[in-house]
Design a protein around this motif. Structure first.
Motif, PDB file in Angstrom:
ATOM      1  N   THR A 410      -8.017  62.497   0.086  1.00 45.99           N
ATOM      2  CA  THR A 410      -6.721  61.884  -0.202  1.00 45.99           C
ATOM      3  C   THR A 410      -6.365  62.052  -1.674  1.00 45.99           C
ATOM      4  O   THR A 410      -5.215  62.358  -2.028  1.00 45.99           O
ATOM      5  N   ALA A 411      -7.351  61.884  -2.558  1.00 47.26           N
ATOM      6  CA  ALA A 411      -7.109  62.042  -3.997  1.00 47.26           C
ATOM      7  C   ALA A 411      -6.683  63.463  -4.326  1.00 47.26           C
ATOM      8  O   ALA A 411      -5.786  63.682  -5.163  1.00 47.26           O
ATOM      9  N   LEU A 412      -7.303  64.441  -3.677  1.00 41.88           N
ATOM     10  CA  LEU A 412      -6.968  65.837  -3.963  1.00 41.88           C
ATOM     11  C   LEU A 412      -5.586  66.205  -3.436  1.00 41.88           C
ATOM     12  O   LEU A 412      -4.898  67.050  -4.028  1.00 41.88           O
ATOM     13  N   VAL A 413      -5.160  65.589  -2.334  1.00 38.71           N
ATOM     14  CA  VAL A 413      -3.793  65.799  -1.867  1.00 38.71           C
ATOM     15  C   VAL A 413      -2.807  65.335  -2.938  1.00 38.71           C
ATOM     16  O   VAL A 413      -1.838  66.030  -3.270  1.00 38.71           O
ATOM     17  N   ALA A 414      -3.067  64.154  -3.498  1.00 39.82           N
ATOM     18  CA  ALA A 414      -2.195  63.638  -4.558  1.00 39.82           C
ATOM     19  C   ALA A 414      -2.244  64.545  -5.788  1.00 39.82           C
ATOM     20  O   ALA A 414      -1.214  64.836  -6.410  1.00 39.82           O
ATOM     21  N   GLU A 415      -3.447  65.007  -6.137  1.00 43.36           N
ATOM     22  CA  GLU A 415      -3.587  65.897  -7.292  1.00 43.36           C
ATOM     23  C   GLU A 415      -2.839  67.197  -7.065  1.00 43.36           C
ATOM     24  O   GLU A 415      -2.146  67.700  -7.963  1.00 43.36           O
ATOM     25  N   ASN A 416      -2.962  67.758  -5.870  1.00 38.85           N
ATOM     26  CA  ASN A 416      -2.245  69.001  -5.558  1.00 38.85           C
ATOM     27  C   ASN A 416      -0.739  68.836  -5.698  1.00 38.85           C
ATOM     28  O   ASN A 416      -0.035  69.743  -6.153  1.00 38.85           O
ATOM     29  N   ARG A 417      -0.252  67.659  -5.286  1.00 32.65           N
ATOM     30  CA  ARG A 417       1.189  67.421  -5.387  1.00 32.65           C
ATOM     31  C   ARG A 417       1.658  67.411  -6.835  1.00 32.65           C
ATOM     32  O   ARG A 417       2.786  67.825  -7.133  1.00 32.65           O
ATOM     33  N   THR A 418       0.819  66.940  -7.732  1.00 33.05           N
ATOM     34  CA  THR A 418       1.210  66.960  -9.146  1.00 33.05           C
ATOM     35  C   THR A 418       1.130  68.370  -9.716  1.00 33.05           C
ATOM     36  O   THR A 418       1.921  68.733 -10.590  1.00 33.05           O
ATOM     37  N   ILE A 419       0.201  69.173  -9.209  1.00 34.28           N
ATOM     38  CA  ILE A 419       0.019  70.539  -9.719  1.00 34.28           C
ATOM     39  C   ILE A 419       1.157  71.455  -9.291  1.00 34.28           C
ATOM     40  O   ILE A 419       1.566  72.349 -10.038  1.00 34.28           O
ATOM     41  N   CYS A 420       1.693  71.253  -8.090  1.00 37.81           N
ATOM     42  CA  CYS A 420       2.628  72.247  -7.530  1.00 37.81           C
ATOM     43  C   CYS A 420       4.063  72.066  -8.020  1.00 37.81           C
ATOM     44  O   CYS A 420       4.976  72.719  -7.503  1.00 37.81           O
ATOM     45  N   ASN A 421       4.273  71.229  -9.011  1.00 39.36           N
ATOM     46  CA  ASN A 421       5.579  71.211  -9.667  1.00 39.36           C
ATOM     47  C   ASN A 421       5.840  72.607 -10.239  1.00 39.36           C
ATOM     48  O   ASN A 421       5.033  73.127 -11.009  1.00 39.36           O
ATOM     49  N   PRO A 422       6.941  73.271  -9.879  1.00 38.99           N
ATOM     50  CA  PRO A 422       7.116  74.692 -10.213  1.00 38.99           C
ATOM     51  C   PRO A 422       7.014  74.999 -11.704  1.00 38.99           C
ATOM     52  O   PRO A 422       7.681  74.378 -12.534  1.00 38.99           O
ATOM     53  N   ALA A 423       6.190  75.970 -12.023  1.00 40.89           N
ATOM     54  CA  ALA A 423       6.093  76.455 -13.405  1.00 40.89           C
ATOM     55  C   ALA A 423       7.232  77.412 -13.722  1.00 40.89           C
ATOM     56  O   ALA A 423       7.628  77.550 -14.881  1.00 40.89           O
ATOM     57  N   SER A 424       7.757  78.078 -12.692  1.00 41.84           N
ATOM     58  CA  SER A 424       8.746  79.136 -12.916  1.00 41.84           C
ATOM     59  C   SER A 424      10.101  78.617 -13.376  1.00 41.84           C
ATOM     60  O   SER A 424      10.983  79.411 -13.719  1.00 41.84           O
ATOM     61  N   ILE A 425      10.286  77.303 -13.399  1.00 40.55           N
ATOM     62  CA  ILE A 425      11.548  76.739 -13.918  1.00 40.55           C
ATOM     63  C   ILE A 425      11.341  76.100 -15.292  1.00 40.55           C
ATOM     64  O   ILE A 425      12.246  75.467 -15.822  1.00 40.55           O
ATOM     65  N   GLN A 426      10.150  76.287 -15.867  1.00 38.52           N
ATOM     66  CA  GLN A 426       9.809  75.612 -17.120  1.00 38.52           C
ATOM     67  C   GLN A 426      10.056  76.500 -18.334  1.00 38.52           C
ATOM     68  O   GLN A 426       9.291  76.501 -19.293  1.00 38.52           O
ATOM     69  N   SER A 427      11.122  77.257 -18.324  1.00 39.56           N
ATOM     70  CA  SER A 427      11.402  78.183 -19.422  1.00 39.56           C
ATOM     71  C   SER A 427      11.572  77.450 -20.747  1.00 39.56           C
ATOM     72  O   SER A 427      12.305  76.457 -20.838  1.00 39.56           O
ATOM     73  N   VAL A 428      10.868  77.953 -21.759  1.00 40.10           N
ATOM     74  CA  VAL A 428      11.010  77.462 -23.141  1.00 40.10           C
ATOM     75  C   VAL A 428      11.240  78.682 -24.027  1.00 40.10           C
ATOM     76  O   VAL A 428      10.379  79.564 -24.100  1.00 40.10           O
TER      77      VAL A 428
END
Length: 531
Positions: A410-428
């Motif tokens: 259950t903890a890893l499901v929650a962790e995965n959800r935080t990780i999969c926030n898209p990186a490809s929209i994080q342009s700096v």
């Protein structure tokens, strides 16, 4: 003698990248491709003194307006590589570094980067002699390619930086090359730029991730089938017409076909016809409404498997298509096409890879979610088709069974959800606003790798719970042939949980066993083909 993979820059696959990256295969450079590389270089040299060319007679990035004397070609290329060896943090493994090298080598083999054949031969030599650069993971924006990580490859070609020796220790490149009797290269015009200006870090790492992701999905389907048997679920949701005719998404149809294959000879899974007949029989004397305790349909995590895992498969199929285009693409700048103006463009930009690696990260997160939900059904006595709470075999209350084992899943499901926030929209924006939109593609790939690794643990707990359910029901003899292979694979490594014990080791053992892919080999050995 090692087997070989021929690299040609045109139709190589993810499997080719993984084979060479494993170290079990040597790479051979296709003769026709090398001829094209040679001709491209010769054609480019003819015009290099005649027209301004980015990175050849100009500065880099925001300094493109500065013209550079042609006589400074080696200094210009060498300075570029040295100045961009700035990656930091943990290092890619040798396996991952080799995959990145293969991706870069194959991109240059396409023949439009106008580098000398000697550069490609040196990269191939490094791979075949296991001279593997040390590449830190952090520092790529994925815009002008993976500049930082690829510079840590390029620097070793000129005898600087660091490499792994055969024991996996880090040593200075110069020392290792001297020991091997290999002469470093001297970079000529455009070669430093061509080596570092591309998407090969995200593409090489992505190839490894995708190869493992398909192994993970197939094993998730095998585990799912075992859980279906433990729950005496219906075979109806996998009927061919419901998928191939009614809703023919490829992933959905492939998953449904696998499930039909896995449970075809099970004596535990029941047909919809049998459920209907039992329901008819119990409903003969109903005047108004009456509970029969017979469920024509199970919950979504047991019924919508083709739709759910099928969507994951389709995401991975799309990712494979994009990655294999990129493996065989010229993704640096500028590019040379004979009898045409020099192409000054942006093929180095990692947005295509960043987007699909984010997609894969999300898809793999979903794979962990549905696994944990099936695990929950096995552990909840109100949902588990007669199994005891938390799969406690004897003395519930005194023993806790799998109550604690659910927590890491259950903890890893929650962790995965935080990780999969898209990186490809994080342009700096960076590089004096020259790189004002960037892909962060290597971050997306590293995120997908984290989720992939977390999932092995989630699936391990589900598998352990599934075989525990079979033991409690004492129904091994009624399992399908595939179910028996999956059960035996697990029980050969971890015994039945008869009373509470230290379980971390059990989970680690099964997670590593799944990661090895040996379960797939065992299933193949009984003649079962998995799509």
């Amino acid at each position: 003698m090692k087997r070989t993979v021929i690299l040609n820059g045109n139709d190589n696959t993810i499997e080719d990248v993984v084979k060479v990256a494993s170290g079990d295969f040597r790479c051979v450079l296709d003769e026709n491709s090398m001829k094209r590389v040679k001709e491209s270089r010769e054609g480019f040299e003819k015009i290099a003194d005649q027209v301004p060319i980015y990175g050849v007679t100009t500065g880099y990035g925001e300094m493109v307006h500065i013209l550079i004397d042609r006589e400074k070609e080696t200094e210009l290329q060498t300075n570029l590589v040295r100045s961009h060896c700035v990656a930091i943090g943990p290092r890619f493994s040798k396996f991952e570094s080799r995959a990145i090298m293969v991706a870069r080598l194959n991109a240059l083999l396409k023949g439009y980067s106008a580098v000398r054949p000697e550069v490609l031969k040196q990269l191939a030599l490094y791979l075949n002699e296991d001279i593997i650069p040390v590449i830190p993971e952090i520092g790529s924006l994925g815009a002008s390619g993976d500049l930082g990580p690829l510079s840590h490859i390029a620097i070793t070609l000129i005898g600087e930086g660091y490499v792994f020796n055969k024991e996996g220790n880090v040593i200075k490149t110069a020392e290792f090359l001297k020991e091997k009797g290999i002469k470093p290269l001297s970079l000529k015009f455009k070669e430093g730029l061509s080596l570092i200006n591309g998407t090969s870090a995200m593409t090489g790492l992505g190839s490894i991730i995708l190869d493992k992701a398909f192994q993970q999905v197939r094993q998730a389907e095998l585990i799912t089938a075992l859980v279906l048997e433990s729950q005496e679920a219906s075979s109806s949701p996998f009927a061919q017409s419901g998928h191939d005719i009614a809703r023919p998404h490829k992933g959905q149809s492939d998953c449904a076909k696998n499930m039909r294959t896995f449970i075809s000879d099970s004596r535990l899974v029941v047909s919809h016809e049998k459920l209907r007949m039992e329901l008819d029989k119990k409903g003969e004397k109903i005047d108004n409404a009456k509970s029969t305790e017979i469920f024509l349909q199970k919950a979504y995590s047991l019924r919508c498997i083709p739709q759910f895992i099928g969507a994951i498969r389709d995401s991975l199929y799309h990712t494979r298509n994009i990655l294999e285009i990129e493996i065989n693409a010229s993704n640096d700048n500028p590019l040379f096409f004979e009898n045409e103006e020099v192409f000054h463009g942006g093929n180095f930009h990692g947005q295509p890879i960043a987007t699909v690696m984010d997609l894969s990260c999300i898809a793999l997160t979903q794979l962990g979610i549905i696994s944990e939900r099936r695990l929950n059904r096995l552990l909840n006595r109100h949902l588990s088709n007669g199994l005891p709470e938390f799969l406690v075999k004897v003395n519930p209350g005194l023993n806790c069974g799998f109550a604690g084992a659910q927590y890491p899943a259950t903890a890893l499901v929650a962790e995965n959800r935080t990780i999969c926030n898209p990186a490809s929209i994080q342009s700096v924006p960076s590089n004096g606003d020259n790189q004002d939109v960037v892909s962060m593609g290597l971050i997306a790939a590293r995120n997908a790798r984290r989720v992939l690794d977390n999932n092995w643990y989630i699936l391990a707990v589900e598998l352990l719970a599934g075989v525990q359910a079979i033991d409690i029901k004492e129904c091994y003899s009624e399992l399908s042939a595939v179910g028996k292979v999956v059960y035996n694979f697990t029980r050969s490594k971890v015994p039945t949980l008869n009373e509470d014990r230290y379980m971390s080791d059990d989970i680690e053992v099964i997670a590593n066993a799944l990661k090895s892919g040996k379960l797939l080999d065992l299933v193949a050995n009984i003649g079962i083909e998995i799509l």
